[in-house]
Design a protein around this motif. Structure first.
Motif, short mmCIF file in Angstrom:
data_model
loop_
_atom_site.label_atom_id
_atom_site.label_comp_id
_atom_site.label_asym_id
_atom_site.label_seq_id
_atom_site.Cartn_x
_atom_site.Cartn_y
_atom_site.Cartn_z
N UNK A 151 0.77 -1.24 0.00
CA UNK A 151 0.00 0.00 0.00
C UNK A 151 0.80 1.28 0.00
N UNK A 152 2.12 1.18 0.20
CA UNK A 152 2.95 2.39 0.14
C UNK A 152 3.18 2.77 -1.32
N UNK A 153 3.02 4.03 -1.62
CA UNK A 153 3.21 4.50 -2.99
C UNK A 153 4.59 5.14 -3.12
N UNK A 154 5.58 4.30 -3.44
CA UNK A 154 6.96 4.77 -3.55
C UNK A 154 7.34 4.84 -5.02
N UNK A 155 7.79 5.98 -5.47
CA UNK A 155 8.18 6.12 -6.87
C UNK A 155 9.51 5.41 -7.12
N UNK A 156 9.54 4.63 -8.17
CA UNK A 156 10.71 3.81 -8.48
C UNK A 156 11.97 4.67 -8.65
N UNK A 157 11.82 5.80 -9.28
CA UNK A 157 12.96 6.66 -9.55
C UNK A 157 13.58 7.30 -8.32
N UNK A 158 12.89 7.26 -7.20
CA UNK A 158 13.45 7.79 -5.97
C UNK A 158 14.63 6.96 -5.49
N UNK A 159 14.61 5.66 -5.82
CA UNK A 159 15.65 4.76 -5.33
C UNK A 159 16.55 4.19 -6.41
N UNK A 160 16.11 4.22 -7.67
CA UNK A 160 16.88 3.56 -8.73
C UNK A 160 17.13 4.49 -9.91
N UNK A 161 18.21 4.19 -10.63
CA UNK A 161 18.55 4.91 -11.85
C UNK A 161 18.85 3.89 -12.95
N UNK A 162 18.68 4.34 -14.18
CA UNK A 162 18.97 3.50 -15.33
C UNK A 162 19.77 4.32 -16.35
N UNK A 163 20.72 3.72 -17.08
CA UNK A 163 21.04 2.29 -17.14
C UNK A 163 21.77 1.82 -15.88
N UNK A 164 21.74 0.50 -15.69
CA UNK A 164 22.39 -0.10 -14.54
C UNK A 164 22.81 -1.53 -14.84
N UNK A 165 23.09 -2.28 -13.79
CA UNK A 165 23.66 -3.61 -13.96
C UNK A 165 22.77 -4.75 -13.49
N UNK A 166 21.55 -4.44 -13.07
CA UNK A 166 20.60 -5.48 -12.69
C UNK A 166 19.40 -5.40 -13.63
N UNK A 167 19.14 -6.49 -14.34
CA UNK A 167 18.03 -6.52 -15.30
C UNK A 167 16.73 -6.86 -14.59
N UNK A 168 15.72 -6.05 -14.85
CA UNK A 168 14.38 -6.32 -14.31
C UNK A 168 13.56 -7.07 -15.35
N UNK A 169 12.80 -8.04 -14.88
CA UNK A 169 11.90 -8.81 -15.72
C UNK A 169 10.48 -8.57 -15.23
N UNK A 170 9.61 -8.17 -16.11
CA UNK A 170 8.22 -7.90 -15.73
C UNK A 170 7.37 -9.11 -16.06
N UNK A 171 6.84 -9.75 -15.03
CA UNK A 171 6.02 -10.95 -15.23
C UNK A 171 4.75 -10.60 -15.99
#
Length: 245
Positions: A151-171
């Motif tokens: 239920x917490x609405x945390x914006x992804x960009x607050x904690x992460x930047x791209x490009x980077x070295x960990x690949x995200x996979x969207x199920x």
């Protein structure tokens, strides 16, 4: 499990499934083999929130494939994670080169579309590639997944930047009803285990020929290292029972 779990725990009549669920709840590694008719690959799989730098080292040395984090479809939507193919197609409107390389129907030999999303580093990392920094990024992906599903609405960009070295996979939104890749299989297991559905997957490659490690050799490796080995069909059957329960 602590009160922060997202899904209720689940027990299945297949003891192999139960052992795998117990291992995942404890934050331990397991193996998943998708199927002979798909990629024909075995992945090392572990919950993102449990990953340490030793686990990253283990995956890059003994598995050798790409270390990725599979994210639940509900969380992916909440975090507004795009599919990489969609980003490239949109950017191709202003680039002939991107238009040429953008994923098209029929490009993949094993599925209808790729599950790749962004490649990221956590903002507290420096280069993002050392084992400890990748482990930090991976754990933080697990944490932000859990927080948003809670239920917490945390914006992804607050904690992460791209490009980077960990690949995200969207199920896939329909999960195993829609797609039966390692991404969906691992997230389905996380749901059944009652843990945060952000899972690290890494393909096991053969040191001698560079191809996917054979199922037989992957099983032997699992026995030597005390890992539960699951086949995609086992997971599919258990998940269908769980969904209907």
């Amino acid at each position: 499990m602590s009160g922060s779990t997202v899904y209720d725990c689940f027990t299945y009549r297949n003891e192999n499934i139960n052992l795998a669920l117990e291992a995942l709840r404890a934050g331990n590694m397991i193996q998943i083999y998708d199927s002979d008719s798909r990629e024909g690959e075995t992945d090392l799989v572990i919950p993102a929130k449990a990953v340490t730098c030793k686990d990253v080292k283990w995956m890059r040395k003994d598995a050798g494939g790409l270390i990725c984090v599979a994210v639940d479809p509900v969380a992916s939507k909440q975090l507004r994670l795009p599919f990489m193919a969609e980003l490239v197609r949109e950017a191709s409107k202003n680039s002939d080169v991107l238009g040429e390389v953008a994923e098209k129907d029929g490009d993949l030999k094993y599925d209808s579309h790729s599950s790749f999303s962004l490649w990221v580093n956590h903002r507290d990392t420096r280069t993002g590639i050392p084992d400890d920094e990748r482990a930090l990024t991976i754990r933080k992906i697990g944490e932000i997944t859990e927080k948003n599903l809670s239920g917490d609405n945390i914006h992804f960009g607050e904690e992460f930047r791209t490009p980077g070295h960990v690949a995200l996979l969207r199920a896939a939104e329909g999960l195993l009803d829609e797609r039966k890749g390692q991404t969906e299989l691992s997230v389905a297991l996380a749901r059944m285990a009652g843990i945060t559905p952000a899972m690290v997957v890494c393909e096991m490659l053969d040191d001698y020929n560079g191809k996917a490690l054979s199922k037989e050799n992957a099983k032997e490796y699992g026995k030597e290292h005390g890992l539960i080995f699951l086949e995609g069909q086992e997971i599919l059957e258990a998940y269908m029972t769980w969904v209907g329960s």
